[in-house]
Scaffold this motif. Structure first.
Motif, PDB file in Angstrom:
ATOM      1  N   HIS A   1       0.868  -1.197   0.000  1.00 57.71           N
ATOM      2  CA  HIS A   1       0.000   0.000   0.000  1.00 57.71           C
ATOM      3  C   HIS A   1       0.896   1.236   0.000  1.00 57.71           C
ATOM      4  N   ASP A   2       0.738   2.077  -1.042  1.00 62.85           N
ATOM      5  CA  ASP A   2       1.578   3.263  -1.203  1.00 62.85           C
ATOM      6  C   ASP A   2       0.693   4.499  -1.080  1.00 62.85           C
ATOM      7  N   ASP A   3       0.910   5.261   0.002  1.00 61.84           N
ATOM      8  CA  ASP A   3       0.133   6.468   0.253  1.00 61.84           C
ATOM      9  C   ASP A   3       1.057   7.684   0.153  1.00 61.84           C
ATOM     10  N   ARG A   4       1.178   8.216  -1.066  1.00 61.67           N
ATOM     11  CA  ARG A   4       1.986   9.417  -1.332  1.00 61.67           C
ATOM     12  C   ARG A   4       3.416   9.267  -0.800  1.00 61.67           C
ATOM     13  N   GLY A   5       4.028   8.189  -1.201  1.00 65.05           N
ATOM     14  CA  GLY A   5       5.424   7.957  -0.848  1.00 65.05           C
ATOM     15  C   GLY A   5       5.643   7.199   0.442  1.00 65.05           C
ATOM     16  N   HIS A   6       4.613   7.046   1.237  1.00 57.29           N
ATOM     17  CA  HIS A   6       4.720   6.250   2.471  1.00 57.29           C
ATOM     18  C   HIS A   6       4.219   4.842   2.167  1.00 57.29           C
ATOM     19  N   ARG A   7       5.132   3.908   2.031  1.00 56.05           N
ATOM     20  CA  ARG A   7       4.797   2.567   1.570  1.00 56.05           C
ATOM     21  C   ARG A   7       4.792   1.591   2.743  1.00 56.05           C
ATOM     22  N   ILE A   8       3.740   0.735   2.736  1.00 57.69           N
ATOM     23  CA  ILE A   8       3.638  -0.344   3.727  1.00 57.69           C
ATOM     24  C   ILE A   8       3.448  -1.645   2.961  1.00 57.69           C
ATOM     25  N   ALA A   9       4.366  -2.588   3.165  1.00 62.09           N
ATOM     26  CA  ALA A   9       4.304  -3.897   2.498  1.00 62.09           C
ATOM     27  C   ALA A   9       4.132  -4.991   3.544  1.00 62.09           C
ATOM     28  N   ALA A  10       3.456  -6.054   3.149  1.00 60.71           N
ATOM     29  CA  ALA A  10       3.224  -7.191   4.047  1.00 60.71           C
ATOM     30  C   ALA A  10       3.529  -8.482   3.318  1.00 60.71           C
ATOM     31  N   LEU A  11       4.285  -9.379   3.948  1.00 56.87           N
ATOM     32  CA  LEU A  11       4.581 -10.695   3.387  1.00 56.87           C
ATOM     33  C   LEU A  11       4.903 -11.655   4.523  1.00 56.87           C
ATOM     34  N   ASP A  12       4.806 -12.960   4.220  1.00 55.91           N
ATOM     35  CA  ASP A  12       5.186 -13.994   5.183  1.00 55.91           C
ATOM     36  C   ASP A  12       6.696 -14.172   5.087  1.00 55.91           C
ATOM     37  N   ALA A  13       7.437 -13.465   5.944  1.00 55.99           N
ATOM     38  CA  ALA A  13       8.898 -13.464   5.850  1.00 55.99           C
ATOM     39  C   ALA A  13       9.490 -14.832   6.172  1.00 55.99           C
ATOM     40  N   ARG A  14       8.816 -15.626   7.009  1.00 55.16           N
ATOM     41  CA  ARG A  14       9.370 -16.942   7.352  1.00 55.16           C
ATOM     42  C   ARG A  14       9.464 -17.837   6.130  1.00 55.16           C
ATOM     43  N   ALA A  15       8.575 -17.667   5.162  1.00 56.61           N
ATOM     44  CA  ALA A  15       8.571 -18.506   3.972  1.00 56.61           C
ATOM     45  C   ALA A  15       9.413 -17.934   2.843  1.00 56.61           C
ATOM     46  N   ILE A  16       9.910 -16.668   2.989  1.00 58.35           N
ATOM     47  CA  ILE A  16      10.588 -16.033   1.855  1.00 58.35           C
ATOM     48  C   ILE A  16      12.000 -15.578   2.192  1.00 58.35           C
ATOM     49  N   ILE A  17      12.224 -14.944   3.356  1.00 58.01           N
ATOM     50  CA  ILE A  17      13.546 -14.364   3.617  1.00 58.01           C
ATOM     51  C   ILE A  17      14.264 -15.017   4.786  1.00 58.01           C
ATOM     52  N   ALA A  18      13.751 -16.108   5.330  1.00 58.03           N
ATOM     53  CA  ALA A  18      14.472 -16.813   6.395  1.00 58.03           C
ATOM     54  C   ALA A  18      15.710 -17.486   5.820  1.00 58.03           C
ATOM     55  N   ASN A  19      16.660 -17.798   6.675  1.00 61.59           N
ATOM     56  CA  ASN A  19      17.944 -18.333   6.212  1.00 61.59           C
ATOM     57  C   ASN A  19      17.796 -19.595   5.376  1.00 61.59           C
ATOM     58  N   ASP A  20      16.899 -20.489   5.763  1.00 61.51           N
ATOM     59  CA  ASP A  20      16.813 -21.782   5.079  1.00 61.51           C
ATOM     60  C   ASP A  20      16.132 -21.710   3.724  1.00 61.51           C
ATOM     61  N   VAL A  21      15.466 -20.607   3.387  1.00 62.98           N
ATOM     62  CA  VAL A  21      14.774 -20.495   2.080  1.00 62.98           C
ATOM     63  C   VAL A  21      15.266 -19.298   1.275  1.00 62.98           C
ATOM     64  N   LEU A  22      16.196 -18.540   1.799  1.00 68.79           N
ATOM     65  CA  LEU A  22      16.588 -17.293   1.130  1.00 68.79           C
ATOM     66  C   LEU A  22      17.196 -17.555  -0.244  1.00 68.79           C
ATOM     67  N   ALA A  23      17.913 -18.657  -0.415  1.00 66.45           N
ATOM     68  CA  ALA A  23      18.585 -18.921  -1.688  1.00 66.45           C
ATOM     69  C   ALA A  23      17.652 -19.518  -2.731  1.00 66.45           C
ATOM     70  N   GLU A  24      16.412 -19.778  -2.407  1.00 65.03           N
ATOM     71  CA  GLU A  24      15.491 -20.406  -3.347  1.00 65.03           C
ATOM     72  C   GLU A  24      14.800 -19.365  -4.215  1.00 65.03           C
ATOM     73  N   ASP A  25      14.611 -19.694  -5.480  1.00 63.40           N
ATOM     74  CA  ASP A  25      13.832 -18.879  -6.422  1.00 63.40           C
ATOM     75  C   ASP A  25      14.249 -17.405  -6.346  1.00 63.40           C
ATOM     76  N   GLY A  26      13.289 -16.498  -6.251  1.00 61.48           N
ATOM     77  CA  GLY A  26      13.613 -15.075  -6.197  1.00 61.48           C
ATOM     78  C   GLY A  26      13.506 -14.485  -4.809  1.00 61.48           C
ATOM     79  N   ASN A  27      13.652 -15.346  -3.770  1.00 65.92           N
ATOM     80  CA  ASN A  27      13.453 -14.888  -2.404  1.00 65.92           C
ATOM     81  C   ASN A  27      14.451 -13.803  -2.002  1.00 65.92           C
ATOM     82  N   ALA A  28      15.740 -14.042  -2.235  1.00 68.00           N
ATOM     83  CA  ALA A  28      16.747 -13.063  -1.832  1.00 68.00           C
ATOM     84  C   ALA A  28      16.550 -11.734  -2.556  1.00 68.00           C
ATOM     85  N   ALA A  29      16.253 -11.791  -3.842  1.00 72.00           N
ATOM     86  CA  ALA A  29      16.050 -10.551  -4.608  1.00 72.00           C
ATOM     87  C   ALA A  29      14.846  -9.783  -4.088  1.00 72.00           C
ATOM     88  N   LEU A  30      13.763 -10.489  -3.765  1.00 73.93           N
ATOM     89  CA  LEU A  30      12.574  -9.803  -3.266  1.00 73.93           C
ATOM     90  C   LEU A  30      12.847  -9.146  -1.916  1.00 73.93           C
TER      91      LEU A  30
END
Length: 401
Positions: A192-221
């Motif tokens: 959600h972007d409100d005039r430059g103030h952005r708030i993003a939500a994601l399940d970080a445990r499934a995307i940026i945790a150490n054990d999954v960070l190297a998979e697919d586009g997780n690290a880039a995201l």
């Protein structure tokens, strides 16, 4: 032959239970309880440690995020990790910065909103319903994704540059939010972007945790979402850093004032009743018998009781039972042998008529004392005949008596 106990001999003392054995038993029980409690505490500690380890930027464990933190710092991004809300606010006020915010149940709604307002970008790493409703309007949790690689399917530059990811939890967005990575019943990334103030939500445990960070586009995201500004403030929630005030009344405040004295009185009454009616459990006391009783007196006394009751049949049953036990022992039969089996075996060994032997051991019913005496005499003759054959090894006698 009558067995007697020497007059004046000391009566054997009743063995007392070993106190040492009782003490050892209680010690073993206590040790087992301590071991069980220790194992339970250890398992609880492991669970609590795994909870603390989740999304911890200083943790190199599977659920930690130390790998992403190193990537951000290698890209020249200044990253501040803090578990103090005041320190996080000071770091955010120094310029445009991104706030990495896991779920913070120890903070009030006002404290969460204050942290979010102080940041240029907010990345909700593991949002719950309260945080979603507070910062992202009508956005809500929608269960889990399909566990397959999902493409961005949106126009958000950070997502299109990252490529596909395998979502964990997914969300349903409100009308003003951008939704990426459709999977299951929702989307893995909400922005959600409100005039430059952005708030993003994601399940970080499934995307940026150490054990999954190297998979697919997780690290880039993770790098694209958190690295939009030169400064990242990573707030680590803790129970010690809370602004919540416990205003719920205690149990003592909810109960009337007379309840506590009544409870104390009941406890005192219970203790007094236990002392009054309780038994003292201690070692058994050995009692010396005042006289020495001959073994034959018991038999004679029981015989007199049978004589007084005129119960010839009961007396005959006792005589037959004793004779059958002795015959079974002489014939090599086991203790489970029936009266019929003993009768057949005695007849075969002694040579007596099987019907006569069965009558002596089973069928005949004495009615008078004379008949009882006659039955006893025939029982003794039968035992003598079997004993003679068994001892001498001669052939069976041919005698029906």
């Amino acid at each position: 032959m009558t067995a007697t106990t020497p007059v004046g001999a000391a009566t054997p003392a009743v063995p007392r239970p070993s106190r040492r054995r009782a003490v050892v038993a209680w010690v073993v029980i206590g040790a087992v309880l301590l071991v069980v409690g220790g194992v339970g505490g250890w398992l609880t500690g492991l669970y609590q440690w795994s909870q603390r380890d989740a999304l911890d930027p200083d943790s190199a464990g599977p659920a930690g995020t130390r790998a992403l933190v190193h990537i951000l710092r290698d890209q020249g991004i200044e990253l501040t990790v803090t578990d103090d809300r005041a320190a996080a606010l000071r770091a955010l006020s120094s310029g445009a910065a991104t706030l990495a915010l896991p779920d913070a149940p120890a903070l009030s709604d006002g404290a969460v909103a204050e942290l979010a307002d102080a940041a240029a970008d907010v990345v909700l790493l593991d949002p719950r319903t309260r945080t979603l409703g507070l910062l992202l309007g009508d956005t809500a949790l929608a269960g889990e994704g399909d566990d397959t690689v999902a493409s961005p399917a949106c126009s958000l530059a950070e997502a299109t540059r990252s490529g596909g990811v395998v979502p964990g939890a997914v969300f349903t967005p409100d009308a003003d939010a951008a939704a990426c990575y459709p999977s299951g019943q929702g989307y893995a990334l909400i922005v959600h972007d409100d005039r430059g103030h952005r708030i993003a939500a994601l399940d970080a445990r499934a995307i940026i945790a150490n054990d999954v960070l190297a998979e697919d586009g997780n690290a880039a995201l993770g790098l694209n979402l958190l690295g939009r500004h030169d400064t990242v403030v990573w707030y680590v929630p803790s129970a010690a850093d809370t602004d919540l005030v416990d205003t719920s009344p205690s149990l003592g405040e909810l109960t009337p004032p007379w309840v506590s004295p009544v409870i104390v009185l009941l406890l005192a009454a219970g203790a007094a009743a236990a002392v009054w009616r309780g038994r003292r459990f201690g070692p058994l006391v050995a009692e010396r018998l005042p006289v020495t009783v001959r073994a034959s007196e018991t038999t004679e006394g029981r015989a007199r009781l049978y004589e007084r009751s005129r119960d010839a049949l009961h007396a005959a049953d006792q005589l037959r039972s004793a004779a059958a036990d002795r015959l079974a022992a002489m014939l090599g039969l086991g203790p489970a042998a029936s009266a019929s089996e003993i009768s057949d075996a005695a007849s075969a060994v002694s040579g007596w008529d099987p019907r006569a032997v069965r009558g002596i051991l089973i069928d005949e019913v004495p009615r008078t004392d004379a008949e009882l005496v006659a039955l006893d005499e025939r029982l003794r003759h039968l035992e003598q005949a079997v004993r003679t054959v068994v001892r001498t090894g001669t052939g069976p006698e041919r005698n029906a008596e």
